[in-house]
Design an enzyme around this catalytic site. Structure first.
Site, PDB file in Angstrom:
ATOM      1  N   LYS A   1      13.454 -25.292 -19.215  1.00  0.00           N
ATOM      2  CA  LYS A   1      12.430 -25.344 -18.282  1.00  0.00           C
ATOM      3  C   LYS A   1      11.176 -24.141 -18.699  1.00  0.00           C
ATOM      4  O   LYS A   1      11.709 -23.597 -18.050  1.00  0.00           O
ATOM      5  CB  LYS A   1      12.566 -25.715 -16.693  1.00  0.00           C
ATOM      6  CG  LYS A   1      11.348 -26.283 -15.831  1.00  0.00           C
ATOM      7  CD  LYS A   1       9.941 -25.521 -16.060  1.00  0.00           C
ATOM      8  CE  LYS A   1       9.477 -24.625 -14.603  1.00  0.00           C
ATOM      9  NZ  LYS A   1       8.126 -24.434 -15.239  1.00  0.00           N
TER      10      LYS A   1
ATOM     11  N   GLU B   1      17.410 -13.093 -14.590  1.00  0.00           N
ATOM     12  CA  GLU B   1      16.657 -11.750 -15.924  1.00  0.00           C
ATOM     13  C   GLU B   1      15.423 -11.461 -14.750  1.00  0.00           C
ATOM     14  O   GLU B   1      14.610 -11.883 -15.472  1.00  0.00           O
ATOM     15  CB  GLU B   1      17.088 -10.789 -17.483  1.00  0.00           C
ATOM     16  CG  GLU B   1      17.934 -11.444 -17.371  1.00  0.00           C
ATOM     17  CD  GLU B   1      19.159 -10.424 -18.116  1.00  0.00           C
ATOM     18  OE1 GLU B   1      18.202  -9.661 -17.400  1.00  0.00           O
ATOM     19  OE2 GLU B   1      20.164 -10.552 -18.390  1.00  0.00           O
TER      20      GLU B   1
ATOM     21  N   CYS C   1       8.899  -7.508 -19.379  1.00  0.00           N
ATOM     22  CA  CYS C   1       9.534  -6.913 -18.382  1.00  0.00           C
ATOM     23  C   CYS C   1      10.141  -5.681 -18.136  1.00  0.00           C
ATOM     24  O   CYS C   1      10.613  -4.693 -17.367  1.00  0.00           O
ATOM     25  CB  CYS C   1      11.144  -8.158 -18.183  1.00  0.00           C
ATOM     26  SG  CYS C   1      11.796  -7.877 -19.435  1.00  0.00           S
TER      27      CYS C   1
ATOM     28  N   GLU D   1       6.056  -3.511  -9.528  1.00  0.00           N
ATOM     29  CA  GLU D   1       5.484  -4.091 -11.335  1.00  0.00           C
ATOM     30  C   GLU D   1       4.553  -4.939 -11.355  1.00  0.00           C
ATOM     31  O   GLU D   1       4.054  -5.577 -10.475  1.00  0.00           O
ATOM     32  CB  GLU D   1       6.672  -4.930 -12.133  1.00  0.00           C
ATOM     33  CG  GLU D   1       6.665  -5.746 -13.234  1.00  0.00           C
ATOM     34  CD  GLU D   1       7.771  -6.854 -13.686  1.00  0.00           C
ATOM     35  OE1 GLU D   1       7.779  -7.456 -13.030  1.00  0.00           O
ATOM     36  OE2 GLU D   1       8.119  -6.743 -14.653  1.00  0.00           O
TER      37      GLU D   1
END
Ligand code: NAD
Length: 492
Positions: free
Chosen positions: A175, A250, A284, A385
């Protein structure tokens, strides 16, 4: 315009909603493809098809060596089609053309690595503490794995899951992100060409809550391998909990890049730039927190401002562009909000701090590379972030203070240390709470070594030999060698 279909059980089919949504090029804003809007019924069909494939003799009876050969064939097809695959991904998420074909060739390397590993995961004969039995262990696949990926590197981040999952003998439902789905359909075409049995690989697209969550909750889903933000990861973990499904996550990061005053500053400055401004900070592992020793702080900041200030920003398809657009409109808005927040918090703007528009900037989905100094570690810009080209610079006096600031953050994906002192480097490696630590480099990754997060940056690891175990379960087998049970009513 391309209108894609779902790939379920080896068939290309329309979504049960008969609805598609549009995907656009981040640079020009031009709509170029239509993506099927899958929902629960499509999730059910895909998981059931993957489950049937998992039990089918075409897949279940294949030896690990044969699975390896199929993966090798797929790797070859990815290599041969790297330019075309890269072009689709580039169109969808606005990555730099200069880096995307190389990234796709690296995707092939992941499949080669796990193709080789497929028939080398051996159980053990256990020197058991009983006289009359023989015990051994063997590894078995889990079943249907659902792989959910974000928009920044769809092919790479899918390969990190797909290669070990298939090498281990599982079947897969992929997905991708609603913002960058197209390249996964192209990859599915290559799995057909490689000759994977029907239903071993399925691709379902749509929104996270409409189709992602039903995939996670489906009773026949055995495992979810997710890459995305920490909020999405938490939702996936919660949805997986009632079924006690296995999960690897992750997630995001807020990684410290620590520059000591004895470092090679030329190298360190390049490493800091690569850490935060490559891919416009949409990675990331971005080194979004620069910790600089006070004695070299001003010099490092001045060099950064000079070098980044000259970066060529613009059309990602041009070969000399160094910084491209932001991949999605919501992400662009979020970055600008966080820049305003940092200004209100009292950080000092040393560079950028605004959107870019006008000639050369397409539809204007750009953020000027931004550097904030005088950042305190309790500011949100030091803790949250951004996922954009925004660097927060913090000053430290000595090693103790650097380590304290570096670890005082909810994330733990990566960290880097720049120093010529080996003892200091190794001491920092031991003390940094992060899944990856780089010394005098930033951003190195490989299929050959594990990658994953401490703290809120994730669960489990991807990459390397150990990651295949995330897709296997262990069976312990007991065989009587000498029938000898004196009293059947006693445990023992
Ligand atoms: P996101 O969490 O919004 O979405 C990721 C994927 O999850 C998408 O496919 C989305 O549709 C799906 N999703 C969302 N809600 C869901 C739900 N309730 N159930 C099931 N699926 C759901 O992340 P994003 O904005 O696409 O990507 C950016 C984030 O990804 C950043 O935080 C970044 O740090 C992280 N990321 C991590 C890594 C890593 O390896 N650690 C790599 C790349 C990106």
């Amino acid at each position: 315009m391309e209108r894609y279909q779902l790939f379920i059980g080896g068939e290309w089919c329309d979504p049960s909603t008969s609805e598609w949504f549009e995907t656009e090029e981040p640079f020009s804003g031009k709509v170029w493809a239509q993506i099927p809007r899958g929902v629960q019924a499509d999730a059910d069909r895909a998981v059931e098809a993957a489950h049937r494939a998992f039990l089918s003799p075409e897949w279940a009876d294949m030896t690990a060596t044969q699975r390896g050969a199929l993966l090798r064939k797929l790797a070859g097809l990815i290599e041969a089609n790297a330019e075309a695959l890269g072009a689709v991904e580039q169109r969808d998420n606005g990555k730099l053309m200069a880096e995307v074909a190389g990234q796709v060739r690296n995707v092939a390397q992941w499949f080669y690595f796990y193709a080789g590993l497929a028939d080398k995961v051996a159980g053990a004969v256990v020197p058991i503490n009983k006289a009359d039995v023989f015990n051994y262990t063997k590894y078995e696949p889990l079943g249907v794995v659902v792989a959910i990926t974000p928009w920044n590197s769809p092919l790479s981040l899918t390969a990190w899951k797909m290669a070990p999952a298939l090498a281990a003998g599982n079947t897969l439902v992929i997905k991708p992100s609603e913002f960058a789905s197209a390249s996964l359909f192209e990859l599915a075409r290559l799995t057909e060409k490689a000759g994977f049995p029907r239903g071993v690989v399925n691709v379902v697209t749509g929104y996270g809550h409409e189709v992602g969550e039903p995939l996670v909750r489906h009773p026949l889903t055995a495992k979810i391998a997710f890459t995305g933000g920490d909020a999405g990861g938490q939702r996936v973990n919660e949805a997986a909990a009632p079924g006690l499904k296995k999960v690897t996550l992750e997630l995001g990061g807020k990684s410290p890049n620590i520059v000591f005053d004895d470092a090679d500053l030329d190298q360190a400055v390049k490493g800091v730039i690569a850490g935060i401004f490559a891919a416009s900070g949409q990675t990331c592992m971005a080194g979004s927190r620069l910790l600089v020793q006070d004695t070299v702080h001003d010099e490092v900041v001045a060099r950064l401002v000079a070098m980044v200030g000259e970066a060529k920003i613009g059309d990602p398809a041009a070969s000399d562009t160094q910084i491209g657009p932001i991949a999605t409109r919501p992400q662009w808005e979020k970055i600008l909000r966080m820049i305003e927040m940092a200004k209100r918090e009292g950080a000092t703007l040393a560079l950028g701090g605004h959107a870019l528009s006008g000639p050369g900037y397409g539809q204007g989905q750009f953020v000027a590379p931004t550097i904030f100094t005088n950042v305190r570690n309790d500011m949100r810009i030091a803790q949250e972030e951004v996922f954009g080209p925004v660097l927060a610079v913090l000053k430290f006096r000595d090693e103790e203070e650097a380590l304290r600031i570096a670890n005082d953050v909810p994330f733990g994906l990566a960290a880097a240390v720049w120093t010529r002192d080996l003892h200091r480097a190794l001491h920092c490696v031991d003390r940094l709470k992060a899944g990856t630590v780089w010394v005098n480099n930033y951003r190195s990754t490989s299929f050959a070594t594990p990658f994953g997060g401490y703290k809120r940056s994730g669960l489990g690891r991807e990459g390397g030999v150990e990651a295949i175990k995330e897709y296997l379960q262990t069976k312990s087998v007991w065989i009587t060698t000498r029938p000898n049970r004196a009293n059947p009513f006693l445990l023992g």
